[in-house]
Design an enzyme around this catalytic site. Sequence first.
Site, mmCIF file in Angstrom:
data_model
loop_
_atom_site.group_PDB
_atom_site.id
_atom_site.type_symbol
_atom_site.label_atom_id
_atom_site.label_comp_id
_atom_site.label_asym_id
_atom_site.label_seq_id
_atom_site.Cartn_x
_atom_site.Cartn_y
_atom_site.Cartn_z
ATOM 1 N N ASN A 43 38.462 43.376 33.355
ATOM 2 C CA ASN A 43 37.869 42.450 32.376
ATOM 3 C C ASN A 43 36.385 42.157 32.612
ATOM 4 O O ASN A 43 35.848 41.155 32.164
ATOM 5 C CB ASN A 43 38.719 41.187 32.247
ATOM 6 C CG ASN A 43 38.790 40.381 33.515
ATOM 7 O OD1 ASN A 43 38.146 40.723 34.513
ATOM 8 N ND2 ASN A 43 39.540 39.303 33.497
ATOM 9 N N GLU A 79 31.636 29.030 45.148
ATOM 10 C CA GLU A 79 31.342 30.458 44.979
ATOM 11 C C GLU A 79 29.865 30.752 45.238
ATOM 12 O O GLU A 79 29.526 31.779 45.828
ATOM 13 C CB GLU A 79 31.770 30.895 43.567
ATOM 14 C CG GLU A 79 33.292 30.859 43.421
ATOM 15 C CD GLU A 79 33.789 30.963 41.969
ATOM 16 O OE1 GLU A 79 32.975 31.187 41.053
ATOM 17 O OE2 GLU A 79 35.019 30.809 41.771
ATOM 18 N N HIS A 86 33.191 37.929 35.967
ATOM 19 C CA HIS A 86 33.773 36.707 36.510
ATOM 20 C C HIS A 86 32.855 35.539 36.195
ATOM 21 O O HIS A 86 31.633 35.687 36.222
ATOM 22 C CB HIS A 86 33.931 36.823 38.036
ATOM 23 C CG HIS A 86 34.181 35.493 38.684
ATOM 24 N ND1 HIS A 86 35.438 34.949 38.770
ATOM 25 C CD2 HIS A 86 33.325 34.569 39.208
ATOM 26 C CE1 HIS A 86 35.350 33.747 39.346
ATOM 27 N NE2 HIS A 86 34.078 33.501 39.618
ATOM 28 N N LYS A 104 31.710 42.666 37.469
ATOM 29 C CA LYS A 104 32.677 43.334 38.339
ATOM 30 C C LYS A 104 32.381 44.840 38.395
ATOM 31 O O LYS A 104 31.585 45.344 37.596
ATOM 32 C CB LYS A 104 34.084 43.068 37.786
ATOM 33 C CG LYS A 104 34.480 41.584 37.807
ATOM 34 C CD LYS A 104 35.910 41.397 37.291
ATOM 35 C CE LYS A 104 36.331 39.935 37.352
ATOM 36 N NZ LYS A 104 37.756 39.765 36.987
ATOM 37 N N PHE A 156 49.404 40.012 41.672
ATOM 38 C CA PHE A 156 48.220 40.838 41.381
ATOM 39 C C PHE A 156 47.109 40.691 42.424
ATOM 40 O O PHE A 156 46.097 41.382 42.353
ATOM 41 C CB PHE A 156 47.686 40.537 39.964
ATOM 42 C CG PHE A 156 47.207 39.119 39.761
ATOM 43 C CD1 PHE A 156 45.912 38.748 40.115
ATOM 44 C CD2 PHE A 156 48.055 38.153 39.212
ATOM 45 C CE1 PHE A 156 45.471 37.439 39.923
ATOM 46 C CE2 PHE A 156 47.605 36.843 39.009
ATOM 47 C CZ PHE A 156 46.319 36.488 39.372
ATOM 48 N N TYR A 210 38.830 34.750 45.809
ATOM 49 C CA TYR A 210 40.050 34.619 44.994
ATOM 50 C C TYR A 210 41.147 33.853 45.732
ATOM 51 O O TYR A 210 42.322 34.068 45.465
ATOM 52 C CB TYR A 210 40.546 36.005 44.575
ATOM 53 C CG TYR A 210 39.757 36.630 43.439
ATOM 54 C CD1 TYR A 210 39.620 35.966 42.207
ATOM 55 C CD2 TYR A 210 39.158 37.880 43.566
ATOM 56 C CE1 TYR A 210 38.897 36.539 41.157
ATOM 57 C CE2 TYR A 210 38.440 38.455 42.511
ATOM 58 C CZ TYR A 210 38.321 37.780 41.313
ATOM 59 O OH TYR A 210 37.611 38.346 40.265
HETATM 60 P P1 IDP Z 1 39.537 34.371 35.231
HETATM 61 O O1 IDP Z 1 38.780 35.570 35.777
HETATM 62 O O2 IDP Z 1 39.489 34.327 33.738
HETATM 63 O O3 IDP Z 1 39.125 33.080 35.896
HETATM 64 P P2 IDP Z 1 41.958 34.191 36.841
HETATM 65 O O4 IDP Z 1 43.273 33.717 36.349
HETATM 66 O O5 IDP Z 1 41.200 33.311 37.766
HETATM 67 O O6 IDP Z 1 41.083 34.601 35.572
HETATM 68 O O7 IDP Z 1 42.223 35.582 37.559
HETATM 69 C C1 IDP Z 1 41.198 36.195 38.313
HETATM 70 C C2 IDP Z 1 41.133 37.664 37.983
HETATM 71 O O8 IDP Z 1 42.308 38.310 38.445
HETATM 72 C C3 IDP Z 1 41.094 37.970 36.485
HETATM 73 O O9 IDP Z 1 39.796 37.960 35.952
HETATM 74 C C4 IDP Z 1 41.681 39.352 36.423
HETATM 75 O O10 IDP Z 1 40.721 40.344 36.735
HETATM 76 C C5 IDP Z 1 42.711 39.316 37.549
HETATM 77 N N1 IDP Z 1 44.044 38.966 37.032
HETATM 78 C C6 IDP Z 1 44.497 37.746 36.682
HETATM 79 N N2 IDP Z 1 45.763 37.786 36.245
HETATM 80 C C7 IDP Z 1 46.122 39.075 36.346
HETATM 81 C C8 IDP Z 1 47.322 39.772 36.023
HETATM 82 O O11 IDP Z 1 48.333 39.202 35.599
HETATM 83 N N3 IDP Z 1 47.313 41.129 36.236
HETATM 84 C C9 IDP Z 1 46.220 41.785 36.712
HETATM 85 N N4 IDP Z 1 45.082 41.160 37.027
HETATM 86 C C10 IDP Z 1 45.022 39.827 36.830
HETATM 87 MG MG MG Z 2 39.394 32.308 37.757
#
Ligand code: IDP
Ligand code: MG
Length: 150
Positions: free
Chosen positions: A112, A126, A115, A9, A57, A49
Amino acid sequence: MERTFIMVKPDGVQRGLVGEIIKRFEQKGYQLLAMEMVHPTREILEEHYQEHKGKPFFPKIVDFMSSGPVVAMVWYGNEVIKTGRKMLGATNPLESAPGTIRGDFGVVTGRNICHGSDSAESAEREIKLWFPQGVTMYDNTRTLQQWLYE
Ligand code: IDP
Ligand code: MG
């Protein structure tokens, strides 16, 4: 043997973690099939997404992910989808185990670093989205393969 979509990212790119992430997948024994640095549009991110559309979010991740270049990759190998997710760590870096990418380098969910596809269906969707031109499966796979697989 399967393929997964892994993306560094914008925060991972800016923090100089591209090499570190590639290194971990290479050292594990996975094979890099495709890689491109791209500054993603909001359109591709909204598609990427799609499962999160409508969540609070969602606009924030689209804003952040379109703020700079990312490194999109396709990795190949034995159970690379599930293992790739393990190597990334839990979504919230504070809950990711030390030794995982997010666990070692991150502190908040919205930054984080990387992805990874969460299922075979997501991976194929994807890969098609980010590499519409297709991904070549080179048959000169590393001769190392014989030392990794039996
Ligand atoms: P993942 O990346 O571990 O698959 P997902 O639940 O698919 O997690 O969420 C996609 C991305 O959206 C996450 O990696 C994170 O960057 C962001 N995200 C998910 N939940 C939140 C939240 O509660 N607050 C802010 N960003 C979030
Ligand atoms: Mg995900």
